[in-house]
Design a protein around this motif. Structure first.
Motif, mmCIF file in Angstrom:
data_model
loop_
_atom_site.group_PDB
_atom_site.id
_atom_site.type_symbol
_atom_site.label_atom_id
_atom_site.label_comp_id
_atom_site.label_asym_id
_atom_site.label_seq_id
_atom_site.Cartn_x
_atom_site.Cartn_y
_atom_site.Cartn_z
ATOM 1 N N PRO A 137 0.806 -1.242 0.000
ATOM 2 C CA PRO A 137 0.000 0.000 0.000
ATOM 3 C C PRO A 137 0.832 1.282 0.000
ATOM 4 O O PRO A 137 0.441 2.286 -0.577
ATOM 5 C CB PRO A 137 -0.831 -0.113 1.284
ATOM 6 C CG PRO A 137 -0.867 -1.576 1.585
ATOM 7 C CD PRO A 137 0.432 -2.128 1.112
ATOM 8 N N LYS A 138 2.026 1.247 0.657
ATOM 9 C CA LYS A 138 2.858 2.459 0.724
ATOM 10 C C LYS A 138 3.331 2.876 -0.672
ATOM 11 O O LYS A 138 3.410 4.066 -0.979
ATOM 12 C CB LYS A 138 4.069 2.215 1.643
ATOM 13 C CG LYS A 138 3.739 2.400 3.112
ATOM 14 C CD LYS A 138 4.994 2.424 3.953
ATOM 15 C CE LYS A 138 4.648 2.719 5.420
ATOM 16 N NZ LYS A 138 5.868 2.730 6.273
ATOM 17 N N LEU A 139 3.676 1.886 -1.492
ATOM 18 C CA LEU A 139 4.139 2.191 -2.857
ATOM 19 C C LEU A 139 2.993 2.737 -3.716
ATOM 20 O O LEU A 139 3.180 3.678 -4.493
ATOM 21 C CB LEU A 139 4.737 0.938 -3.518
ATOM 22 C CG LEU A 139 6.061 0.434 -2.936
ATOM 23 C CD1 LEU A 139 6.509 -0.824 -3.665
ATOM 24 C CD2 LEU A 139 7.150 1.491 -3.027
ATOM 25 N N ILE A 140 1.802 2.154 -3.546
ATOM 26 C CA ILE A 140 0.613 2.646 -4.272
ATOM 27 C C ILE A 140 0.317 4.083 -3.859
ATOM 28 O O ILE A 140 0.013 4.942 -4.680
ATOM 29 C CB ILE A 140 -0.616 1.734 -3.990
ATOM 30 C CG1 ILE A 140 -0.376 0.308 -4.503
ATOM 31 C CG2 ILE A 140 -1.887 2.329 -4.602
ATOM 32 C CD1 ILE A 140 -0.357 0.135 -6.005
ATOM 33 N N GLU A 141 0.462 4.325 -2.546
ATOM 34 C CA GLU A 141 0.219 5.671 -2.002
ATOM 35 C C GLU A 141 1.213 6.678 -2.597
ATOM 36 O O GLU A 141 0.859 7.817 -2.917
ATOM 37 C CB GLU A 141 0.386 5.617 -0.473
ATOM 38 C CG GLU A 141 -0.287 6.763 0.254
ATOM 39 C CD GLU A 141 -0.119 6.619 1.769
ATOM 40 O OE1 GLU A 141 0.416 7.560 2.373
ATOM 41 O OE2 GLU A 141 -0.508 5.552 2.298
ATOM 42 N N ALA A 142 2.469 6.238 -2.761
ATOM 43 C CA ALA A 142 3.507 7.115 -3.331
ATOM 44 C C ALA A 142 3.181 7.483 -4.782
ATOM 45 O O ALA A 142 3.350 8.637 -5.200
ATOM 46 C CB ALA A 142 4.864 6.422 -3.252
ATOM 47 N N LEU A 177 0.939 11.412 -8.753
ATOM 48 C CA LEU A 177 -0.067 11.781 -9.760
ATOM 49 C C LEU A 177 -0.905 12.974 -9.309
ATOM 50 O O LEU A 177 -1.265 13.830 -10.121
ATOM 51 C CB LEU A 177 -0.976 10.588 -10.072
ATOM 52 C CG LEU A 177 -0.319 9.409 -10.816
ATOM 53 C CD1 LEU A 177 -1.264 8.216 -10.865
ATOM 54 C CD2 LEU A 177 0.095 9.790 -12.222
ATOM 55 N N ALA A 178 -1.209 13.043 -8.033
ATOM 56 C CA ALA A 178 -2.090 14.103 -7.526
ATOM 57 C C ALA A 178 -1.373 15.429 -7.309
ATOM 58 O O ALA A 178 -1.930 16.494 -7.573
ATOM 59 C CB ALA A 178 -2.744 13.650 -6.221
ATOM 60 N N ASN A 179 -0.114 15.379 -6.842
ATOM 61 C CA ASN A 179 0.577 16.616 -6.450
ATOM 62 C C ASN A 179 1.823 16.946 -7.272
ATOM 63 O O ASN A 179 1.959 18.047 -7.789
ATOM 64 C CB ASN A 179 0.964 16.539 -4.960
ATOM 65 C CG ASN A 179 -0.238 16.251 -4.086
ATOM 66 O OD1 ASN A 179 -1.286 16.884 -4.244
ATOM 67 N ND2 ASN A 179 -0.121 15.300 -3.179
ATOM 68 N N LYS A 180 2.741 15.971 -7.383
ATOM 69 C CA LYS A 180 4.045 16.251 -8.022
ATOM 70 C C LYS A 180 3.911 16.606 -9.504
ATOM 71 O O LYS A 180 4.630 17.466 -10.006
ATOM 72 C CB LYS A 180 4.969 15.040 -7.862
ATOM 73 C CG LYS A 180 5.201 14.599 -6.431
ATOM 74 C CD LYS A 180 6.203 15.506 -5.741
ATOM 75 C CE LYS A 180 6.319 15.224 -4.263
ATOM 76 N NZ LYS A 180 6.903 13.946 -3.944
ATOM 77 N N ILE A 181 3.011 15.909 -10.199
ATOM 78 C CA ILE A 181 2.873 16.126 -11.648
ATOM 79 C C ILE A 181 2.431 17.554 -11.954
ATOM 80 O O ILE A 181 2.924 18.178 -12.888
ATOM 81 C CB ILE A 181 1.873 15.104 -12.267
ATOM 82 C CG1 ILE A 181 2.458 13.684 -12.211
ATOM 83 C CG2 ILE A 181 1.521 15.477 -13.693
ATOM 84 C CD1 ILE A 181 3.673 13.430 -13.076
ATOM 85 N N ALA A 182 1.512 18.088 -11.133
ATOM 86 C CA ALA A 182 1.019 19.452 -11.353
ATOM 87 C C ALA A 182 2.146 20.475 -11.258
ATOM 88 O O ALA A 182 2.263 21.384 -12.091
ATOM 89 C CB ALA A 182 -0.076 19.773 -10.351
#
Length: 463
Positions: free
Chosen positions: A301-306, A311-316
């Protein structure tokens, strides 16, 4: 050859399928060839992963280097000629479609070439096009040698091509087809010259914009791969979880592979994933046949969370950095070869046409038709040499152009902004209407050569 305007090492062009190799045409300080086996071990070239296709392919792969201006911005992969018949498909000795797919995933643009008098899509071409599935936004179609048929035949050929492509490419969108004669010889049939020039210009613009969009495309590919990796993790961990710890492993594996479509639906519901993010069922089933499910990893789950966080924050923030970098850098477009021939001078696209007509003439271009426009002007009862907006509107709406267009024409023609038109401004309005009715675009602001003589600012001389 048409784009580079020079021959490149290993090139052979003819009416028959001449090339049986993949040729990577790239920039180099001197002309030369690099064979495939040497190419895939070169760490400076992006072809190392192609070694998995074996010697049969590498013997048919080469890099052709030459000092050409065009190649400073783009590299071109020239694929082998597509052949008809079962024998040709089998005798290549390597998986042709797999190689095409590998290139398709990494390139910025895929151009399919058709001849206007040879439209048949062979079995191999059909398979080749199907291998581009998922890359539909990159595909463009060029209908070449269109000068060898007349207008009526060309219309039928275009219709037949769209029908044939519709059967092979299963997308709701219509592919962009560029019609023209892409060689440096005289046109055999000149009645569609203007169409060919406009189409070539559109194709050039499309290719020239590629370097600017390269960073965004790479970011887009990263997002796509991240989503696929996440889905892959869900599938693999589910298969691992379902496997028995001791007995009946082989039977359970067969059962899971056959149930893969149901597993996809279950995972879609559980993790709220779109069906389009899942790999193709048949291909996945084939790959799973050779795998040992017990060696698969459990879900982390930690890797999925990363990945979700990226996708939600870094890409923007990465996207805003790319835009900032692009705005600070000079606009990069492809130069050299055929691209320079249509950029400037009297043979540039649209030169002397539409709003550009009369740009290099001393006399006001509207003057030649002004006597006819004056006759209409004086029937509209001008007061103090000017007609009101209401009077002008009655005449301008006879063109049947929409109000949004006529409003723009009024704004361009009313040079002094007094809400009325004198005879020169009215003649200009009629000229702009003619430009639009002839199928040309209106300028955003009035070019200096179209400004009526009485409204031009006099040149001031400094003594």
């Amino acid at each position: 050859r048409y784009l580079l305007e020079q021959d490149f090492p290993g090139m052979r062009i003819g009416p028959e399928p001449t090339t049986d190799s993949f040729i990577a045409v790239m920039y180099g300080d001197s002309e030369g060839n690099i064979p495939g086996n040497a190419l895939v071990v070169d760490p400076k070239k992006p072809f190392r992963k192609l070694s998995r296709f074996g010697n049969a392919f590498l013997n048919r792969f080469m890099c052709s280097q030459l000092p050409n201006q065009v190649l400073k911005s783009i590299s071109i992969i020239d694929s082998p000629g597509i052949l008809s018949g079962e024998k040709q498909r089998i005798s290549r000795g390597y998986d042709f479609c797999q190689v095409l797919q590998w290139f398709a995933e990494r390139v910025d643009r895929i151009i399919l070439l058709f001849d206007a008098h040879k439209l048949d899509i062979s079995d191999e071409f059909s398979e080749a096009i199907k291998s581009f599935r998922g890359q539909d936004d990159k595909i463009r179609v060029v209908l070449n040698k269109a000068d060898q048929v007349d207008t009526q035949q060309l219309m039928r050929v275009y219709g037949a091509l769209m029908w044939s492509l519709g059967k092979v490419i299963n997308t709701p969108e219509v592919l962009r087809v560029y019609i023209g004669s892409f060689w440096a010889h005289p046109l055999r049939n000149t009645e569609n010259r203007r169409l060919f020039e406009a189409e070539a210009q559109d194709l050039f613009k499309d290719i020239q914009s590629l370097p600017q969009k390269a960073a965004v495309r790479k970011l887009n590919d990263l997002i796509k791969r991240a989503r696929l990796a996440k889905v892959h993790a869900y599938i693999i961990s589910y298969l691992k979880k379902e496997m028995p710890s001791v007995f009946g492993k082989e039977n359970k594996k067969k059962e899971l592979i056959s149930r893969l479509p149901e597993i996809y639906i279950q995972l879609q519901r559980e993790y709220h994933i779109s069906a389009g993010d899942f790999p193709e069922v048949k291909k996945m089933q084939e790959l799973l046949e050779t795998c040992d499910f017990t060696k698969f990893h459990s879900l982390k789950p930690k890797l999925i969370e990363a990945v979700d966080n990226m996708l939600a924050n870094k890409i923007a923030s990465l996207m805003s950095l790319i835009r900032q970098e692009e705005s600070n850098m000079p606009t990069e477009v492809v130069h050299g070869g055929a691209f320079d021939g249509t950029m400037s001078g009297p043979f540039g696209h649209g030169y002397g046409e539409g709003a550009k007509e009369g740009a290099d003439e001393d006399e006001w271009v509207v003057a030649k038709d002004k006597p006819a426009y004056d006759e209409i002007f004086y029937t509209l009862s001008p007061i103090n040499g000017k007609i009101s907006g209401i009077s002008a509107k009655k005449e301008m709406v006879t063109s049947k152009l929409p109000n949004s267009v006529l409003g723009k024409i009024w704004k361009l023609a009313d040079c002094d902004g007094d809400g009325m038109l004198d005879d020169e401004e009215f003649a200009l309005a009629k000229h702009l209407i003619k430009i639009k009715l002839d199928g040309y675009e209106l300028p955003g602001t009035l070019p200096s050569h179209l400004v009526p003589p009485s409204h031009r600012k006099p040149f001031q001389t400094v003594e």
